[in-house]
Design a protein around this motif. Structure first.
Motif, PDB file in Angstrom:
ATOM      1  N   GLU A  33       0.832  -1.203   0.000  1.00  0.00           N
ATOM      2  CA  GLU A  33       0.000   0.000   0.000  1.00  0.00           C
ATOM      3  C   GLU A  33       0.868   1.255   0.000  1.00  0.00           C
ATOM      4  OE1 GLU A  33      -2.412   1.070   3.326  1.00  0.00           O
ATOM      5  OE2 GLU A  33      -0.846   0.684   4.800  1.00  0.00           O
ATOM      6  N   VAL A  34       0.275   2.326  -0.487  1.00  0.00           N
ATOM      7  CA  VAL A  34       0.907   3.632  -0.350  1.00  0.00           C
ATOM      8  C   VAL A  34       0.183   4.330   0.788  1.00  0.00           C
ATOM      9  CG1 VAL A  34       1.430   5.832  -1.431  1.00  0.00           C
ATOM     10  CG2 VAL A  34       1.479   3.735  -2.794  1.00  0.00           C
ATOM     11  N   HIS A  35       0.910   4.552   1.845  1.00  0.00           N
ATOM     12  CA  HIS A  35       0.308   5.034   3.078  1.00  0.00           C
ATOM     13  C   HIS A  35       0.835   6.447   3.336  1.00  0.00           C
ATOM     14  CE1 HIS A  35      -1.344   3.704   7.177  1.00  0.00           C
ATOM     15  NE2 HIS A  35      -1.140   4.991   7.254  1.00  0.00           N
ATOM     16  N   ALA A  36      -0.057   7.420   3.289  1.00  0.00           N
ATOM     17  CA  ALA A  36       0.391   8.800   3.495  1.00  0.00           C
ATOM     18  C   ALA A  36       0.322   9.154   4.965  1.00  0.00           C
ATOM     19  CB  ALA A  36      -0.487   9.754   2.694  1.00  0.00           C
ATOM     20  N   ILE A  37       1.240  10.009   5.402  1.00  0.00           N
ATOM     21  CA  ILE A  37       1.211  10.526   6.777  1.00  0.00           C
ATOM     22  C   ILE A  37       1.069  12.037   6.671  1.00  0.00           C
ATOM     23  CG2 ILE A  37       2.386  10.646   8.991  1.00  0.00           C
ATOM     24  CD1 ILE A  37       2.225   7.833   8.294  1.00  0.00           C
ATOM     25  N   VAL A  38       0.073  12.585   7.342  1.00  0.00           N
ATOM     26  CA  VAL A  38      -0.069  14.035   7.313  1.00  0.00           C
ATOM     27  C   VAL A  38      -0.118  14.575   8.735  1.00  0.00           C
ATOM     28  CG1 VAL A  38      -1.256  14.102   5.089  1.00  0.00           C
ATOM     29  CG2 VAL A  38      -2.584  13.942   7.193  1.00  0.00           C
ATOM     30  N   GLY A  39       0.178  15.853   8.860  1.00  0.00           N
ATOM     31  CA  GLY A  39       0.189  16.503  10.166  1.00  0.00           C
ATOM     32  C   GLY A  39       0.869  17.844  10.043  1.00  0.00           C
ATOM     33  N   GLU A  40       0.608  18.697  11.025  1.00  0.00           N
ATOM     34  CA  GLU A  40       1.203  20.026  10.978  1.00  0.00           C
ATOM     35  C   GLU A  40       2.725  19.953  11.140  1.00  0.00           C
ATOM     36  OE1 GLU A  40      -1.311  23.407  12.846  1.00  0.00           O
ATOM     37  OE2 GLU A  40      -1.323  21.710  14.210  1.00  0.00           O
ATOM     38  N   ASN A  41       3.379  21.065  10.919  1.00  0.00           N
ATOM     39  CA  ASN A  41       4.817  21.135  11.161  1.00  0.00           C
ATOM     40  C   ASN A  41       5.081  20.858  12.635  1.00  0.00           C
ATOM     41  OD1 ASN A  41       4.876  23.880   8.916  1.00  0.00           O
ATOM     42  ND2 ASN A  41       5.682  21.848   8.515  1.00  0.00           N
ATOM     43  N   GLY A  42       5.962  19.912  12.880  1.00  0.00           N
ATOM     44  CA  GLY A  42       6.283  19.584  14.265  1.00  0.00           C
ATOM     45  C   GLY A  42       5.341  18.560  14.868  1.00  0.00           C
ATOM     46  N   ALA A  43       4.494  17.933  14.045  1.00  0.00           N
ATOM     47  CA  ALA A  43       3.549  16.947  14.562  1.00  0.00           C
ATOM     48  C   ALA A  43       4.243  15.653  14.960  1.00  0.00           C
ATOM     49  CB  ALA A  43       2.467  16.657  13.525  1.00  0.00           C
ATOM     50  N   LEU A 183       8.022  10.462 -10.303  1.00  0.00           N
ATOM     51  CA  LEU A 183       8.098   9.834  -8.990  1.00  0.00           C
ATOM     52  C   LEU A 183       6.857   8.986  -8.735  1.00  0.00           C
ATOM     53  CD1 LEU A 183       9.367   9.510  -6.175  1.00  0.00           C
ATOM     54  CD2 LEU A 183       8.213  11.622  -5.519  1.00  0.00           C
ATOM     55  N   PHE A 184       5.692   9.527  -9.090  1.00  0.00           N
ATOM     56  CA  PHE A 184       4.457   8.792  -8.861  1.00  0.00           C
ATOM     57  C   PHE A 184       4.385   7.541  -9.719  1.00  0.00           C
ATOM     58  CE2 PHE A 184       1.720  12.518  -7.119  1.00  0.00           C
ATOM     59  CZ  PHE A 184       2.536  12.535  -6.008  1.00  0.00           C
ATOM     60  N   ALA A 185       4.864   7.642 -10.946  1.00  0.00           N
ATOM     61  CA  ALA A 185       4.892   6.457 -11.798  1.00  0.00           C
ATOM     62  C   ALA A 185       5.744   5.382 -11.135  1.00  0.00           C
ATOM     63  CB  ALA A 185       5.445   6.815 -13.175  1.00  0.00           C
ATOM     64  N   THR A 186       6.875   5.813 -10.573  1.00  0.00           N
ATOM     65  CA  THR A 186       7.752   4.854  -9.896  1.00  0.00           C
ATOM     66  C   THR A 186       7.047   4.235  -8.690  1.00  0.00           C
ATOM     67  OG1 THR A 186       9.533   6.344 -10.488  1.00  0.00           O
ATOM     68  CG2 THR A 186      10.061   4.580  -8.952  1.00  0.00           C
ATOM     69  N   ILE A 187       6.378   5.087  -7.921  1.00  0.00           N
ATOM     70  CA  ILE A 187       5.685   4.578  -6.735  1.00  0.00           C
ATOM     71  C   ILE A 187       4.636   3.548  -7.138  1.00  0.00           C
ATOM     72  CG2 ILE A 187       4.103   5.200  -4.867  1.00  0.00           C
ATOM     73  CD1 ILE A 187       5.590   7.806  -4.554  1.00  0.00           C
ATOM     74  N   ASN A 188       3.912   3.853  -8.213  1.00  0.00           N
ATOM     75  CA  ASN A 188       2.892   2.909  -8.651  1.00  0.00           C
ATOM     76  C   ASN A 188       3.485   1.580  -9.077  1.00  0.00           C
ATOM     77  OD1 ASN A 188       0.385   4.112  -8.173  1.00  0.00           O
ATOM     78  ND2 ASN A 188       0.703   5.541  -9.883  1.00  0.00           N
ATOM     79  N   SER A 189       4.635   1.628  -9.734  1.00  0.00           N
ATOM     80  CA  SER A 189       5.194   0.343 -10.158  1.00  0.00           C
ATOM     81  C   SER A 189       5.777  -0.408  -8.954  1.00  0.00           C
ATOM     82  CB  SER A 189       6.214   0.520 -11.282  1.00  0.00           C
ATOM     83  OG  SER A 189       7.397   1.035 -10.788  1.00  0.00           O
ATOM     84  N   LEU A 190       6.257   0.318  -7.950  1.00  0.00           N
ATOM     85  CA  LEU A 190       6.710  -0.338  -6.721  1.00  0.00           C
ATOM     86  C   LEU A 190       5.531  -1.063  -6.067  1.00  0.00           C
ATOM     87  CD1 LEU A 190       8.924   2.433  -5.064  1.00  0.00           C
ATOM     88  CD2 LEU A 190       9.705   0.191  -5.851  1.00  0.00           C
ATOM     89  N   LYS A 191       4.418  -0.372  -6.049  1.00  0.00           N
ATOM     90  CA  LYS A 191       3.219  -0.907  -5.436  1.00  0.00           C
ATOM     91  C   LYS A 191       2.795  -2.205  -6.135  1.00  0.00           C
ATOM     92  CE  LYS A 191      -1.293   0.922  -5.257  1.00  0.00           C
ATOM     93  NZ  LYS A 191      -2.130   2.138  -5.287  1.00  0.00           N
ATOM     94  N   GLN A 192       2.870  -2.171  -7.476  1.00  0.00           N
ATOM     95  CA  GLN A 192       2.537  -3.376  -8.246  1.00  0.00           C
ATOM     96  C   GLN A 192       3.390  -4.548  -7.801  1.00  0.00           C
ATOM     97  OE1 GLN A 192      -0.049  -3.531 -10.149  1.00  0.00           O
ATOM     98  NE2 GLN A 192      -0.370  -1.347  -9.777  1.00  0.00           N
ATOM     99  N   SER A 193       4.647  -4.284  -7.520  1.00  0.00           N
ATOM    100  CA  SER A 193       5.525  -5.393  -7.152  1.00  0.00           C
ATOM    101  C   SER A 193       5.485  -5.672  -5.651  1.00  0.00           C
ATOM    102  CB  SER A 193       6.955  -5.107  -7.631  1.00  0.00           C
ATOM    103  OG  SER A 193       7.379  -3.866  -7.151  1.00  0.00           O
ATOM    104  N   GLY A 194       4.502  -5.122  -4.974  1.00  0.00           N
ATOM    105  CA  GLY A 194       4.271  -5.503  -3.579  1.00  0.00           C
ATOM    106  C   GLY A 194       5.040  -4.713  -2.537  1.00  0.00           C
TER     107      GLY A 194
END
Ligand SMILES: Nc1ncnc2c1ncn2[C@@H]1O[C@H](COP(=O)(O)OP(=O)(O)OP(=O)(O)O)[C@@H](O)[C@H]1O
Ligand SMILES: [Mg+2]
Lengths: 507, 328
Positions: A33-43, A183-194
């Motif tokens: 999975e592509v798992h995003a982390i979000v939060g304010e500066n200093g979170a 970069l996103f294309a790369t991420i997607n192909s990484l995801k394909q390969s697990g």
């Protein structure tokens, strides 16, 4: 998509002197999975990532990787286990080549034990090409690359480990749209390969484009994990700041009046290959954006105007009078200001205090007979720390211990304090969170309404489209187009930037 | 917003923070503790150590190293280094003797020497900034040049000084030797300069990030030249003190002092990679070097072994520094 748990994070806490950076954070990262982390500066995002990649040891809590508990001794150990990280602050060795940086510590050797450069060179070139990077020679020194090229090298390095989990801490912060797409294309192909990817960004549109799930952190605590497709930017930001967030910043376009005199006029400026016969006018109260691809010469242009480089030809006029600017010192005396790109390389004094970092460019004015008026200095610094919401224990804290976005805010504060008449902003909101960004936009807008002329360089198009009155597009050191904000949109700017259009064709 | 309120209240709380705990955390404090431990050990090994007579003796030894270390610290904070301090000191002793031969009044000699010393080191500063030669190489060359001139001028023989300028080295105010007083004055001025003034702040800025300093409007080259000029003036001052103590200018006086001085600076908490260090720390560092030297004498370590020991201490201090920076 596989649904097995790759990494289980269990009640991780971490304190630094004066702050609890993480407080009992638990969640899972699934395989592929592509798992995003979000939060304010200093979170606490970077702190958590540093724990996952073995840079810090947690104070309490456990990590389970592929079902087994792991305790990383150091980043290398984490890499061997299968976790690689792209750091928020570039961590490349400046005086080594691209290739040496990518394979540092695992150089290919031939049977005599010597480093096999030829093979490494080939491998490196293909690694870079996988990312769509063709303009970087593996033999170039890191020091000779632009910030965004460095970032691509950093990405290539992390990919070369063949990891199960790749952590990307604001990888796109100095990339333009085109590179981000690669970069996103790369991420997607990484995801394909697990492979799983942990992705940190303050750009909401990226989160929605690339991630499957998103986790929100606030003040070091875990708030929630959501399926990206079930949420929206407004909800995420509200979770990040802990209250309803519906501030959207809007700037009224400033129209140039007939007969108005420019505050800054540049005529036929040239410096090396990067600035080629550039002419433009900037009017008081105007925000003029410079866009273009990375390497188009935008940074060199403003740094030449700021006196860091000696111009080879051309004229600079301030309020109609020609001026000679041979150093940043003179530029500042003439009322210019510059928030430079690359906070670590050109902006911060890492070993110095927040207070000292903020007042640095303004110090002569805070002095009496060369003695610093410390009370005055302290008040100024404190004012901007609270105005820009710099999260810190106090203004005497060393700036090195601030989170990336908060460091950026101290540099912006430095130049706001200086009351410039013309302000150059080179990627001013690099790594700054959504809330603070609209705060900064407001400040920039106020400066403009006080009559300050502003030149904005930003690789973030939404930023350009919210702030700019006029947009100049650069390509190969030349200005290839001028647009008003109404006529500008993503596509047109890209076409100018790649120089597929010239002005007549639009009109 | 929650986080802001928290940040603000913690801001207020911390700025009132208790002074003692701050002191205990400061770098200088750990160096001071090291000095105390060293003194304790030496005084146990040799009861003579704590005698008034010996204490002033140690302080006098410390004074020349201490004065030089203040200047060296400023240079090291900008990220530079000066290896020529010892021989420039020797050269300035010789110059003092020559000026004394002209029967000039001490005040004139004093200022003339300060100007000459400053000029000599300014040359090193100009070479490192304008021609961009590594300061290590420039000052290594300057070390040889200054020593060579001292030998040429004197023909290798000591020159005796008959002038009241020797008061700087041999005078007393009450029971306190004048050099000790000078050292404290230099340290106090140095401390205020480094921590409270604009040029002092600029020194740290340049050492921290040269490019950022430049972009903040600091004239980086000027700052670097300035610290060399200050160093030269302090070499002149030390040269007058050292030659005044013996009432003789030895052409080879001060040779090898760069070791003690650099060790003092690094022990005092400055980093050879620049940007860090305090004058108070450096003076304590100089005290540690002085006590070490004194203890060698008290404990009967041979002069030759002393030379070896100082080398070991210097490398040790620098090694600690580089391990520390690597960890960051
Ligand atoms: N080495 C350190 N020493 C002291 N405090 C630290 C250190 N590293 C981080 N902190 C503090 O911990 C908190 C969390 O920092 P962190 O870098 O994890 O934030 P972040 O979420 O990555 O923010 P940003 O979006 O600005 O990058 C901040 O308050 C920061 O000042
Ligand atoms: Mg971060």
């Amino acid at each position: 998509m596989n649904t097995g748990v790759l990494l289980r994070i269990e009640s991780i806490s971490k304190s630094f002197p004066g702050v609890k950076a993480l407080d009992g954070v638990s969640f899972d990262i699934l395989e592929g999975e592509v798992h995003a982390i979000v939060g304010e500066n200093g979170a606490g995002k970077s702190t958590l990532m540093n724990i996952l990649s073995g840079v810090y040891a947690p104070d309490t809590g456990k990590l389970y990787f592929a079902g087994k508990e792991v305790q990383f001794k150091d980043p290398r150990h984490a890499q061997e286990t299968g976790i690689a990280m792209i750091h928020q602050e570039l961590s490349l060795a400046n005086h080594l080549s691209v290739m040496e940086n990518i394979y540092l510590g695992r150089l290919t050797r031939n049977r005599f034990g010597f480093v096999n450069y030829k093979e490494m060179y080939k491998k490196c070139k293909s690694d870079l090409e996988c990312l769509g990077v063709t303009d970087i020679d593996p033999d170039t020194l890191i020091a000779d690359l632009s910030v965004s090229q460095m970032q691509m090298v950093e990405i290539a390095k992390a990919l070369s480990f063949k990891s199960k989990l790749i952590i990307m801490d604001e990888p796109s912060s100095s990339l333009t749209r085109k590179e981000t797409e690669m970069l996103f294309a790369t991420i997607n192909s990484l995801k394909q390969s697990g492979v799983s990817v942990l992705y940190i960004s303050h750009r909401m549109e990226e989160i929605f484009e690339i991630s499957d799930r998103v986790t929100v952190l606030r003040d070091g605590t875990y708030i929630k994990t959501l399926n990206t497709k079930d949420t929206n930017a407004k909800e995420l930001v509200s979770l990040m700041v802990g209250r309803e967030f519906n501030k959207t910043f809007q700037r009224k376009i400033k129209k140039i009046q007939d007969g108005e005199k420019p505050i800054l006029e540049v005529q036929g400026l040239s410096y090396g290959k990067k600035v080629n016969n550039v002419s433009f006018k900037l009017y008081p109260g105007e925000i003029l954006a410079l866009t273009g691809l990375v390497g188009a010469g935008r940074t060199e242009l403003v740094q030449t105007l700021f006196g860091l480089y000696r111009k080879e030809s051309g004229k600079i006029l301030l309020n109609g009078k020609e001026v000679e600017i041979n150093s940043p010192t003179e530029a500042i005396k003439h009322g210019l200001g510059l928030v430079p790109e690359g906070r670590k390389t050109q902006g911060l004094f890492l070993g110095m205090k927040i207070r000292e970092n903020i007042t640095m460019a303004n110090l002569p004015k805070l002095c009496r007979f060369l003695f610093i008026e410390s009370k005055n200095e302290q008040e100024k610094a404190e004012y901007y720390v609270s105005k820009l919401r710099v999260k810190a224990t106090d203004i005497e804290q060393q700036v090195r211990y601030l989170s990336g976005g908060n460091q950026q805010k101290t540099i912006i504060a430095r130049w706001l304090l200086n009351n410039p008449k013309v302000l150059f902003l080179d990627e001013p909101t690099h790594g700054v969170d959504v809330g603070a960004k609209s705060e900064i936009y407001e400040i920039i807008n106020n400066l403009a309404s006080e009559g300050v002329g502003i030149v904005l360089i930003s690789s973030e198009l939404p930023e350009v489209l919210t702030l700019a009155d006029r947009i100049l597009v650069m390509h190969n050191g030349r200005i290839t187009g001028e647009l008003s904000r109404e006529e500008a949109d993503q596509e047109i700017i890209m076409e100018y930037a790649t120089n597929q259009l010239n002005k007549e064709m639009v009109k | 917003m929650l986080s802001i309120n928290q940040a603000e209240t913690s801001l207020q709380k911390k700025s009132k923070g208790n002074l003692l705990s701050k002191l205990a955390k400061s770098k200088e404090f750990s160096v001071l503790v090291a000095l105390f431990v060293l003194c304790l050990v030496v005084s146990l090994l040799s009861p003579y150590f704590l005698k008034m007579q010996n204490i002033f003796n140690v302080l006098r030894q410390i004074s020349v190293i201490g004065i030089l270390a203040v200047g060296e610290a400023l240079i090291i904070i900008t990220g530079g280094i000066d290896l020529s301090v010892g021989s420039v000191l020797g050269f300035m002793g010789v110059m003092t003797a020559l000026l004394a031969k002209l029967h000039l009044p001490p005040v004139i000699i004093f200022f003339a020497a300060i100007i000459i010393g400053s000029a000599v080191s300014t040359i090193s500063g100009l070479l490192t900034t304008k021609i961009k030669i590594n300061p290590f190489i420039v000052t290594l060359g300057m070390m040889s040049i200054a020593k060579g001139f001292s030998l040429l001028i004197t023909g290798g023989m000591p020159i005796s000084i008959e002038n009241n300028i020797t008061y700087l080295g041999s005078g007393y105010i009450g029971p306190v030797p004048v050099p000790v007083i000078i050292m404290f004055i230099v340290a106090a001025i140095g401390h205020i300069f480094a921590s409270r003034t604009l040029p002092g702040r600029n020194i740290y800025a340049v050492g921290n990030n040269e490019r950022a300093a430049k972009l903040s409007g600091i004239r980086v080259d000027r700052v670097k030249i300035m610290v060399f000029s200050i160093m030269g003036a302090l070499c002149a001052l030390s040269g007058m003190i050292l030659s005044g103590t013996l009432k003789t200018a030895e052409p080879t006086a001060g040779s090898g002092y760069e070791m003690d001085v650099i060790a003092a600076v690094v022990i005092g908490g400055a980093s050879l990679s620049g940007g860090e260090g305090s004058i108070i720390g450096v003076i304590i560092g100089a005290a540690i070097m002085g006590v070490l030297r004194n203890s060698f004498v008290l404990l009967g370590v041979s002069a030759y072994w002393q030379v070896v020991a100082i080398g070991v201490v210097t490398i040790g201090a620098v090694a600690l520094d580089s391990l520390k920076t690597k960890r960051d």
